[in-house]
Design an enzyme around this catalytic site. Sequence first.
Site, PDB file in Angstrom:
ATOM      1  N   LYS A  72       0.807  -1.220   0.000  1.00 19.77           N
ATOM      2  CA  LYS A  72       0.000   0.000   0.000  1.00 19.77           C
ATOM      3  C   LYS A  72       0.848   1.282   0.000  1.00 19.77           C
ATOM      4  CE  LYS A  72      -3.982  -2.202   2.227  1.00 19.77           C
ATOM      5  NZ  LYS A  72      -5.062  -2.052   3.228  1.00 19.77           N
ATOM      6  N   GLU A 132      -9.658 -10.919  -7.464  1.00 21.26           N
ATOM      7  CA  GLU A 132      -8.735  -9.789  -7.313  1.00 21.26           C
ATOM      8  C   GLU A 132      -7.566  -9.889  -8.280  1.00 21.26           C
ATOM      9  OE1 GLU A 132      -9.931  -9.048  -2.622  1.00 21.26           O
ATOM     10  OE2 GLU A 132      -7.864  -9.604  -3.092  1.00 21.26           O
ATOM     11  N   ASN A 183      -2.122   0.294   6.668  1.00 17.33           N
ATOM     12  CA  ASN A 183      -1.616  -0.945   7.259  1.00 17.33           C
ATOM     13  C   ASN A 183      -0.723  -1.741   6.307  1.00 17.33           C
ATOM     14  OD1 ASN A 183      -3.612  -1.894   5.586  1.00 17.33           O
ATOM     15  ND2 ASN A 183      -4.734  -3.028   7.144  1.00 17.33           N
ATOM     16  N   TYR A 241     -12.683  -2.060  -3.664  1.00 19.02           N
ATOM     17  CA  TYR A 241     -13.159  -2.104  -2.274  1.00 19.02           C
ATOM     18  C   TYR A 241     -14.685  -1.976  -2.168  1.00 19.02           C
ATOM     19  CZ  TYR A 241      -8.491  -2.050  -0.173  1.00 19.02           C
ATOM     20  OH  TYR A 241      -7.227  -2.388   0.252  1.00 19.02           O
ATOM     21  N   HIS A 267      -2.345  -5.409   1.667  1.00 20.65           N
ATOM     22  CA  HIS A 267      -3.636  -6.081   1.520  1.00 20.65           C
ATOM     23  C   HIS A 267      -3.365  -7.508   1.091  1.00 20.65           C
ATOM     24  CE1 HIS A 267      -7.672  -7.122   0.126  1.00 20.65           C
ATOM     25  NE2 HIS A 267      -7.071  -7.647  -0.927  1.00 20.65           N
TER      26      HIS A 267
HETATM   27  P1  CMP Z   1      -7.584  -4.394   3.632  1.00 20.85           P
HETATM   28  O1  CMP Z   1      -7.168  -5.765   4.039  1.00 20.85           O
HETATM   29  O2  CMP Z   1      -6.995  -3.846   2.386  1.00 20.85           O
HETATM   30  O3  CMP Z   1      -9.178  -4.372   3.499  1.00 20.85           O
HETATM   31  C1  CMP Z   1      -9.939  -3.224   3.740  1.00 20.85           C
HETATM   32  C2  CMP Z   1      -9.119  -2.106   4.265  1.00 20.85           C
HETATM   33  O4  CMP Z   1      -9.871  -1.089   4.894  1.00 20.85           O
HETATM   34  C3  CMP Z   1      -8.184  -2.586   5.360  1.00 20.85           C
HETATM   35  O5  CMP Z   1      -7.187  -3.388   4.813  1.00 20.85           O
HETATM   36  C4  CMP Z   1      -7.747  -1.279   5.956  1.00 20.85           C
HETATM   37  O6  CMP Z   1      -6.769  -0.634   5.183  1.00 20.85           O
HETATM   38  C5  CMP Z   1      -9.057  -0.506   5.869  1.00 20.85           C
HETATM   39  N1  CMP Z   1      -9.789  -0.584   7.112  1.00 20.85           N
HETATM   40  C6  CMP Z   1     -10.306  -1.654   7.688  1.00 20.85           C
HETATM   41  N2  CMP Z   1     -10.937  -1.353   8.811  1.00 20.85           N
HETATM   42  C7  CMP Z   1     -10.825  -0.037   8.954  1.00 20.85           C
HETATM   43  C8  CMP Z   1     -11.268   0.871   9.921  1.00 20.85           C
HETATM   44  N3  CMP Z   1     -11.975   0.479  10.982  1.00 20.85           N
HETATM   45  N4  CMP Z   1     -10.938   2.144   9.732  1.00 20.85           N
HETATM   46  C9  CMP Z   1     -10.237   2.532   8.656  1.00 20.85           C
HETATM   47  N5  CMP Z   1      -9.797   1.706   7.699  1.00 20.85           N
HETATM   48  C10 CMP Z   1     -10.079   0.435   7.853  1.00 20.85           C
END
Ligand code: CMP
Length: 139
Positions: A10, A127, A113, A50, A116
């Site tokens: 990311k 995906e 984070n 998403y 993904h």
């Molecule tokens: P990802 O695994 O890419 O799937 C959805 C993404 O949304 C997740 O990783 C985070 O980057 C984001 N995400 C998930 N939960 C939250 C949250 N509570 N607040 C903000 N972002 C979130």
Amino acid sequence: AATRTFSIIKPDATRRNLTGAVTKMLEDAGLRVVASKRIRMTEDQAKKFYEVHAERPFYGELVDFMTSGPVVVQVLEGEDAVKRNRDVMGATNPADAEEGTIRKAFAESIEANSVHGSDSDENAATEIAFFFSDDEIVG
Ligand code: CMP
């Protein structure tokens, strides 16, 4: 048997020049990069990718974040690839991620984070097809 999963490095990670460090952790976990490209996601791509989160309160911010800088999309291959990748990524929220995981090492927040990974074989196939054509994947 060897299976495939889909991974994104990311914008928070590419910004900090962690593409190699993240990929090394994936490889050390027994995953093989069989396709990889650095792209700037468009808003349309991020929204569609998403879509399952469209009703969540963080959807708009998530789309903004994922289009805020380059990402590296990858196809990973290995024994039980989806689970193997999820294990090495760690929990979505880095506060909950275990030692030795990518998110424990690098994630900045639950949103930023660092990686993904697909959550099922079915979603992995969807995906992968979203970003790659068959001829771009070289196993
Ligand atoms: P990802 O695994 O890419 O799937 C959805 C993404 O949304 C997740 O990783 C985070 O980057 C984001 N995400 C998930 N939960 C939250 C949250 N509570 N607040 C903000 N972002 C979130």
